[in-house]
Design an enzyme around this catalytic site. Structure first.
Site, PDB file in Angstrom:
ATOM      1  N   HIS A 236       0.617  -1.226  -0.246  1.00  0.00           N
ATOM      2  CA  HIS A 236       0.173  -0.502   0.390  1.00  0.00           C
ATOM      3  C   HIS A 236       0.344   1.312  -0.241  1.00  0.00           C
ATOM      4  O   HIS A 236       0.932   2.687  -0.957  1.00  0.00           O
ATOM      5  CB  HIS A 236      -0.953   0.341   1.494  1.00  0.00           C
TER       6      HIS A 236
HETATM    7  C1  BDR Z   1      -2.706   0.566   5.415  1.00  0.00           C
HETATM    8  O1  BDR Z   1      -2.436   0.179   7.237  1.00  0.00           O
HETATM    9  C2  BDR Z   1      -1.760   0.307   7.408  1.00  0.00           C
HETATM   10  O2  BDR Z   1      -1.619  -1.240   7.774  1.00  0.00           O
HETATM   11  C3  BDR Z   1      -0.205  -0.048   6.569  1.00  0.00           C
HETATM   12  O3  BDR Z   1       0.403   0.139   6.610  1.00  0.00           O
HETATM   13  C4  BDR Z   1      -1.238   0.693   5.357  1.00  0.00           C
HETATM   14  O4  BDR Z   1      -0.473   2.432   5.311  1.00  0.00           O
HETATM   15  C5  BDR Z   1      -3.007  -0.567   4.659  1.00  0.00           C
HETATM   16  O5  BDR Z   1      -5.128   0.034   5.080  1.00  0.00           O
END
Ligand code: BDR
Ligand code: CA
Length: 310
Positions: A236
């Site tokens: 992500h």
């Molecule tokens: C986001 O949530 C976190 O767990 C990850 O680092 C990312 O920023 C994804 O939903």
């Protein structure tokens, strides 16, 4: 060279975003890294940021920020990121200095001291950034863009509608999305297509020191991703950096996006008003598609580059 500040909660994908930005020294000048309670407690994510910066032998100022959201209390993402928030590799003791324990003041100082405009890369809950914009509104004209990993127009992950970074602090996200600053949003619509395959992860583990560490991070993250139905791993947070480096990896569209803060099923939803007659300002460039192979290659090559600097 583009000056950036990275506000993060490492976090496996946060770490990979930092590594990739650091590998692109010619294009991105990292003015600082700030931490925010999110994937794990502030103490743990700050320790993880130290571990990554120490591992790189970097000379980038690090500041710790808010321990939790503006209004509610913090819930972490230990299921995805483990007890430490960055489980997997064994890191040596991170002897890395903390430049400040007040990320909001630190961000303001970095932004105001920079001769040109600064880009903020926000890859955790938006609490620090919301406070920055509220307490120091003079910084707004010096921020050219906020590249956010957060939200999702079509669906969520913390809830059916809300993505983790926004769901943790919807009030902060509401402030940031309505601040009048250009926003690029890498939400789940695109980030769940930004995948690293199991084969690519295995190959990393046979390379140099940095690739091997990233491979170990990704092995844990891949395993934990199975509980959510992922076979390959969505990186992500890297999308928020990758867009700055190679915007043509992505396709997107300007949309009028707001954040729902009301209690109930939609709390934390990044809502796009798609009505043809909608006359709201299209305040957010929403990324929707990514060229997966080029995205993965960007990460793999960045890690190789860091291997080569050793
Ligand atoms: C986001 O949530 C976190 O767990 C990850 O680092 C990312 O920023 C994804 O939903
Ligand atoms: Ca994150």
């Amino acid at each position: 060279m583009r000056p950036i500040l990275i506000d993060c909660d490492p976090g496996h994908d946060d770490a990979l975003a930092i590594l990739t930005a650091y590998a692109h020294k010619e294009e991105l000048k990292i003015l600082g890294v700030t931490t925010i309670g999110g994937n794990q407690t502030l103490e743990k994510v700050t320790e993880n940021a130290k571990r990554i910066l120490h591992f790189l032998d970097a000379d980038i100022p690090l500041a710790s920020g808010q321990a939790g959201p503006l209004v509610k209390s913090l819930h972490t993402a230990a299921d995805a990121h483990g007890e430490s928030g960055m489980d997997g590799p064994v890191f040596e003791e991170a002897d890395y200095p903390l430049a400040s324990d007040n990320a909001v003041v630190f961000l303001k100082e970095q932004i105001m001291a920079c001769p040109g405009k600064v880009t903020i890369v926000a890859i955790g809950p938006l609490t620090n950034i919301a406070l920055l914009l509220k307490v120091y509104p003079e910084t707004k004209k010096k921020i050219d863009c906020i590249s956010i990993m957060g939200g999702g127009i079509s669906h969520g992950n913390s809830t059916e509608l809300a993505e983790f970074n926004i769901y943790v602090d919807p009030e902060a996200a509401h402030i940031v999305f309505n601040a009048g600053i250009p926003i690029v949003m890498a939400g789940l619509d695109v980030t769940e297509k930004a995948l690293i395959t199991v084969q690519e992860i295995e190959a990393l583990k046979k390379k140099g020191r940095v690739s091997r560490m990233a491979g170990e991070l990704l092995s844990f993250y891949n395993e934990s991703g199975r509980q959510y139905g992922f076979i390959d791993s969505p990186i992500h947070d890297l999308c928020a950096i990758a867009y700055l480096l190679e915007p043509d990896l992505f396709q997107g569209e300007y949309q009028a996006v707001d954040v729902i803060t009301e209690e109930g099923r939609a709390r934390g939803l990044t809502f796009a008003d798609k009505r043809l007659m909608c006359d709201k300002i299209k305040n957010v460039f929403v990324l929707e598609q990514v060229e997966r192979d080029r995205f993965a290659a960007m990460l793999i090559e960045a890690l190789e580059k860091l291997d080569g600097r050793e």
